[in-house]
Design a protein around this motif. Structure first.
Motif, PDB file in Angstrom:
ATOM      1  N   LEU A 457     -38.366   5.187  38.429  1.00  0.00           N
ATOM      2  CA  LEU A 457     -38.635   6.521  38.967  1.00  0.00           C
ATOM      3  C   LEU A 457     -37.508   7.493  38.652  1.00  0.00           C
ATOM      4  N   SER A 458     -36.277   6.999  38.622  1.00  0.00           N
ATOM      5  CA  SER A 458     -35.142   7.888  38.382  1.00  0.00           C
ATOM      6  C   SER A 458     -34.848   8.076  36.898  1.00  0.00           C
ATOM      7  N   ARG A 459     -35.305   7.143  36.028  1.00  0.00           N
ATOM      8  CA  ARG A 459     -34.913   7.219  34.622  1.00  0.00           C
ATOM      9  C   ARG A 459     -36.089   7.248  33.647  1.00  0.00           C
ATOM     10  N   ALA A 460     -37.312   7.322  34.159  1.00  0.00           N
ATOM     11  CA  ALA A 460     -38.480   7.125  33.297  1.00  0.00           C
ATOM     12  C   ALA A 460     -38.557   8.117  32.148  1.00  0.00           C
ATOM     13  N   THR A 461     -38.075   9.357  32.336  1.00  0.00           N
ATOM     14  CA  THR A 461     -38.204  10.374  31.284  1.00  0.00           C
ATOM     15  C   THR A 461     -36.988  10.430  30.368  1.00  0.00           C
ATOM     16  N   GLU A 462     -36.051   9.493  30.534  1.00  0.00           N
ATOM     17  CA  GLU A 462     -34.907   9.447  29.625  1.00  0.00           C
ATOM     18  C   GLU A 462     -35.346   8.870  28.278  1.00  0.00           C
ATOM     19  N   PRO A 463     -34.944   9.491  27.160  1.00  0.00           N
ATOM     20  CA  PRO A 463     -35.242   8.890  25.856  1.00  0.00           C
ATOM     21  C   PRO A 463     -34.642   7.486  25.765  1.00  0.00           C
ATOM     22  N   PHE A 464     -35.438   6.547  25.223  1.00  0.00           N
ATOM     23  CA  PHE A 464     -35.045   5.160  24.949  1.00  0.00           C
ATOM     24  C   PHE A 464     -35.015   4.279  26.193  1.00  0.00           C
ATOM     25  N   PHE A 465     -35.358   4.817  27.395  1.00  0.00           N
ATOM     26  CA  PHE A 465     -35.441   3.945  28.568  1.00  0.00           C
ATOM     27  C   PHE A 465     -36.828   3.324  28.609  1.00  0.00           C
ATOM     28  N   SER A 466     -36.901   2.001  28.756  1.00  0.00           N
ATOM     29  CA  SER A 466     -38.182   1.304  28.785  1.00  0.00           C
ATOM     30  C   SER A 466     -38.105   0.127  29.736  1.00  0.00           C
ATOM     31  N   THR A 467     -39.228  -0.160  30.398  1.00  0.00           N
ATOM     32  CA  THR A 467     -39.320  -1.332  31.272  1.00  0.00           C
ATOM     33  C   THR A 467     -40.137  -2.445  30.614  1.00  0.00           C
ATOM     34  N   LYS A 468     -40.417  -2.312  29.305  1.00  0.00           N
ATOM     35  CA  LYS A 468     -41.297  -3.272  28.630  1.00  0.00           C
ATOM     36  C   LYS A 468     -40.530  -4.390  27.944  1.00  0.00           C
ATOM     37  N   GLN A 469     -39.279  -4.570  28.353  1.00  0.00           N
ATOM     38  CA  GLN A 469     -38.487  -5.708  27.910  1.00  0.00           C
ATOM     39  C   GLN A 469     -38.461  -5.854  26.387  1.00  0.00           C
ATOM     40  N   GLY A 470     -38.043  -4.748  25.745  1.00  0.00           N
ATOM     41  CA  GLY A 470     -37.863  -4.783  24.298  1.00  0.00           C
ATOM     42  C   GLY A 470     -39.101  -4.488  23.498  1.00  0.00           C
ATOM     43  N   GLN A 471     -40.287  -4.356  24.155  1.00  0.00           N
ATOM     44  CA  GLN A 471     -41.514  -4.122  23.409  1.00  0.00           C
ATOM     45  C   GLN A 471     -41.844  -2.639  23.262  1.00  0.00           C
ATOM     46  N   GLY A 472     -41.226  -1.789  24.045  1.00  0.00           N
ATOM     47  CA  GLY A 472     -41.526  -0.362  23.971  1.00  0.00           C
ATOM     48  C   GLY A 472     -40.379   0.422  23.368  1.00  0.00           C
ATOM     49  N   SER A 473     -40.701   1.608  22.847  1.00  0.00           N
ATOM     50  CA  SER A 473     -39.669   2.453  22.242  1.00  0.00           C
ATOM     51  C   SER A 473     -38.896   3.256  23.284  1.00  0.00           C
ATOM     52  N   GLY A 474     -39.470   3.442  24.472  1.00  0.00           N
ATOM     53  CA  GLY A 474     -38.808   4.241  25.483  1.00  0.00           C
ATOM     54  C   GLY A 474     -38.876   5.734  25.205  1.00  0.00           C
ATOM     55  N   LEU A 475     -39.802   6.152  24.339  1.00  0.00           N
ATOM     56  CA  LEU A 475     -39.888   7.577  23.981  1.00  0.00           C
ATOM     57  C   LEU A 475     -41.153   8.243  24.501  1.00  0.00           C
ATOM     58  N   GLY A 476     -42.103   7.447  25.018  1.00  0.00           N
ATOM     59  CA  GLY A 476     -43.389   8.008  25.418  1.00  0.00           C
ATOM     60  C   GLY A 476     -43.285   9.011  26.549  1.00  0.00           C
ATOM     61  N   LEU A 477     -42.712   8.624  27.671  1.00  0.00           N
ATOM     62  CA  LEU A 477     -42.618   9.535  28.814  1.00  0.00           C
ATOM     63  C   LEU A 477     -41.653  10.688  28.536  1.00  0.00           C
ATOM     64  N   ALA A 478     -40.620  10.437  27.727  1.00  0.00           N
ATOM     65  CA  ALA A 478     -39.719  11.531  27.354  1.00  0.00           C
ATOM     66  C   ALA A 478     -40.478  12.593  26.558  1.00  0.00           C
ATOM     67  N   MET A 479     -41.383  12.153  25.678  1.00  0.00           N
ATOM     68  CA  MET A 479     -42.192  13.094  24.905  1.00  0.00           C
ATOM     69  C   MET A 479     -43.138  13.862  25.828  1.00  0.00           C
ATOM     70  N   VAL A 480     -43.773  13.155  26.785  1.00  0.00           N
ATOM     71  CA  VAL A 480     -44.668  13.824  27.733  1.00  0.00           C
ATOM     72  C   VAL A 480     -43.909  14.870  28.544  1.00  0.00           C
ATOM     73  N   PHE A 481     -42.704  14.495  28.989  1.00  0.00           N
ATOM     74  CA  PHE A 481     -41.888  15.426  29.776  1.00  0.00           C
ATOM     75  C   PHE A 481     -41.576  16.687  28.962  1.00  0.00           C
ATOM     76  N   ASP A 482     -41.127  16.508  27.715  1.00  0.00           N
ATOM     77  CA  ASP A 482     -40.761  17.659  26.889  1.00  0.00           C
ATOM     78  C   ASP A 482     -41.963  18.551  26.598  1.00  0.00           C
ATOM     79  N   GLN A 483     -43.098  17.943  26.255  1.00  0.00           N
ATOM     80  CA  GLN A 483     -44.285  18.733  25.948  1.00  0.00           C
ATOM     81  C   GLN A 483     -44.763  19.508  27.170  1.00  0.00           C
ATOM     82  N   THR A 484     -44.667  18.889  28.339  1.00  0.00           N
ATOM     83  CA  THR A 484     -45.091  19.569  29.564  1.00  0.00           C
ATOM     84  C   THR A 484     -44.182  20.743  29.875  1.00  0.00           C
ATOM     85  N   LYS A 485     -42.866  20.562  29.689  1.00  0.00           N
ATOM     86  CA  LYS A 485     -41.933  21.654  29.937  1.00  0.00           C
ATOM     87  C   LYS A 485     -42.179  22.817  28.984  1.00  0.00           C
TER      88      LYS A 485
END
Length: 625
Positions: A457-485
């Motif tokens: 909840l506190s870091r989800a929109t940070e670039p490269f942060f992922s909870t998928k244990q190495g399987q995710g890029s960590g860029l998805g929510l950061a992209m959503v955040f930027d596009q929404t802003k």
């Protein structure tokens, strides 16, 4: 609410038992409280004894009935009394009414604005005084002595009362100045008692909490703020009532504003003082700076690695593509296909890093949102598997909205796939709920998965942060955040309250497409026909002109709202159609930026060639201005 009604009835019953007449008017010169004796003493109709009755109407009624004696100009007399009431001063007076009775009137201003007046029938007292004067010659010398002493005491008392009234006037003026200063402060300042009831307010609550009312004195916190906001604030109120200072921030559910609230316990133990300020701009700047620094990091990584990484991927793709066309054993062919898939994923990852480093701009266009959402769900469902269900509910107005469909689809698909990955083991349901308010388009995606961890909840929109244990890029929510802003909206992540699962709320500005009546001036017949079809497809009505002269003859048509004209027409310049008193004008030209003719245009200029999205965006800017 029943408690509040019973309190009101109890207070009214008590006031009706008082032998004197009483009335209270608020700062807007409207009746707040009156007892039965008030109506009986002055013979007022029921309409003038109900809360909300205007003081001016009451005075006019009494003036016309002769309550204040003959008047040369009743309207002027009413006006003078109303003006005196606006600057109410403490006073005591005795007057004889037209029917010969006597009343005393005592009035005092209230700290919240308005005043209280008490009326007492002193007819018996006046008759006794008259009788005493008539028989004064029969009174003994001792009575005269006592009367003289009493008179001296009364004069001393009158002097004391005068001093007290002056002190009260100074205090009242000080309170008025303090109230005026607090009402000028761009913050909500209030005092709440131990029953969560407001006893003071500077009337600024609507400026901080849109949709609330300014006159909240006497209301409970839940009545003034609404149940959702009060539920978020109440735990902090309880701590403050226990004697602990509190400073915290909440997001106002109705407006999406970020509010900082400071609670200070009352030293007398009678409640708490409340200071609420809108810190939305501060939070947005803080978040923007944080994400800017992260994007700067991504940009540095991209600039340092993108060139070499792109060359390597190109080589790998070329080699593997050549191998895939060669006769290979089945196992080797599968390995080649797996390598191709991984390489293409690397290309996508590089592209997403580039989007984080330098997000693209918006390309808004008129969109039928209901159709876009149904197409998106149809596209997403095959990727969810058999154990995950996707449902869609919408509550949208008719007509199209100005949106960037590509950005919106990317953001929603990203959130849907994140929800799918969170429920990968057990399956579940994803719900896309879309609704519109007067200000916002709200798109809420919720799931029945495990929900967000506190770290997520506190870091989800940070670039490269992922909870998928190495399987995710960590860029998805950061992209959503930027596009929404970029779109002027907000992204809020939370866990569902009543059931298990996560919730993502996208809020975008509500911008309906407003049909316009457009005067289209273009001397090229083919281009004019193409532009006409483009405008009609957006829902606008079109009136065509093939020359400047023809366009000038049509500019005064009733209902005309926009002029779209070529800058250079065959018989003159489209600049001649621009008028401060006429409809807004949008010019179009193939001249490059910096050309003197274009730079001197007093209205927006659209560069040819352009598509419907660019034209729609330009129309929004012109009509909004």
């Amino acid at each position: 609410m029943a408690d509040s009604i019973s309190r009101s009835e109890l207070m009214q019953s008590g006031l009706n038992l008082i032998g004197q007449a009483l009335s209270i008017f608020d700062a807007d010169l409207r009746l707040a409280v009156a007892n039965h004796q008030y109506q009986t003493m002055f013979g007022l109709p029921d309409s003038l004894c109900q809360p909300g009755a205007f003081f001016e109407d009451t005075i006019r009624h009494m003036m016309l009935r002769g309550e204040y004696g003959p008047q040369d100009d009743p309207d002027e007399a009413v006006r003078i009394r109303v003006e005196q009431a606006r600057t109410f001063q403490p006073h005591y007076l005795e007057r004889q009414r037209p029917d010969g009775s006597w009343i005393s009137v005592e009035g005092a201003p209230l700290s919240q604005g308005g005043w209280i007046a008490v009326y007492t029938d002193i007819s018996d007292t006046k008759r006794q005084e008259a009788l005493l004067r008539a028989r004064s010659e029969e009174l003994s010398e001792q009575v005269f002595d006592h009367a003289e002493a009493l008179s001296a005491a009364n004069r001393e008392l009158a002097a004391t009362i005068t001093a007290l009234q002056e002190t009260k006037r100074v205090v009242t003026e000080t309170q008025a100045r303090t109230r005026q200063v607090t009402e000028m402060v761009p913050a909500d300042i209030a005092h709440m008692d131990r029953d969560y009831r407001y006893v003071f307010s500077n009337r600024q609550m609507p400026q901080i909490f849109p949709g609330t009312r300014p006159d909240i004195v006497g209301l409970t916190g839940e009545e003034a703020l609404g149940a959702p906001t009060f539920a978020a604030v109440r735990p902090y109120l309880d701590k403050a009532l226990a004697g602990r200072h509190q400073v915290f921030e909440i997001t106002h559910p109705e407006s999406g504003r970020r509010i900082r609230i400071a609670l200070t316990p009352d030293r007398g133990g009678n409640g708490i003082y409340i200071l609420s300020t809108d810190v939305t701009a501060e939070v947005e700047v803080r978040e923007a700076l944080t994400h800017a620094s992260r994007r700067e990091l991504a940009a540095k990584i991209t600039s340092g690695l993108a060139h070499d990484f792109g060359n390597l991927l190109t080589i790998i793709l070329g080699l593997q593509d050549r191998l895939s066309r060669s006769p290979l054993p089945e196992d080797a062919s599968q390995d080649v296909q797996a390598t191709l898939a991984a390489t293409r994923r690397g290309v996508q990852l590089l592209d997403r890093i580039g989007q984080i480093a330098a997000p693209r701009g918006m390309a808004r266009e008129p969109v039928c949102l209901d159709t876009l959402l149904r197409d998106l769900c149809a596209m997403a469902r095959p990727t969810l598997g058999n154990s995950v269900r996707l449902s869609l509910t919408t509550d949208l107005p008719e007509g199209r909205l100005m949106l960037d469909p590509g950005q919106l689809q990317d953001s929603l698909l990203n959130l849907i796939l994140n929800a799918r990955d969170a429920m990968a083991h057990d399956g579940g349901e994803i719900t896309l709920d879309v609704r519109a308010t007067s200000r916002w388009l709200e798109l809420e995606i919720s799931d029945t998965g495990p929900g967000f961890s506190p770290e997520a909840l506190s870091r989800a929109t940070e670039p490269f942060f992922s909870t998928k244990q190495g399987q995710g890029s960590g860029l998805g929510l950061a992209m959503v955040f930027d596009q929404t802003k970029i779109a002027g909206g907000t992204l809020h992540l939370s866990n569902r309250k009543d059931v298990k699962g996560a919730r993502a709320l996208l809020r975008l500005p509500m911008q309906p497409v407003r049909p316009q009546m457009v005067l289209l001036a273009e001397d090229d017949d083919n281009l004019r026909a193409m532009l006409r079809r483009m405008l009609i497809s957006m829902g606008h009505s079109v009136i065509e002109a093939g020359s400047l002269a023809e366009a000038q003859s049509l500019t005064d048509l009733p209902g005309l709202t926009v002029i779209l004209s070529d800058l250079q027409l065959g018989d003159g310049l489209g600049l001649d159609l621009v008028s401060p008193s006429g409809p807004p004008t949008l010019l179009m030209t193939g001249l490059p930026p910096g050309d003197p003719l274009r730079e001197n245009a007093p209205c927006p200029v659209l560069t040819k060639p352009f598509d419907s999205a660019m034209l729609a965006e330009a129309f929004v800017q012109v009509t909004d201005d």
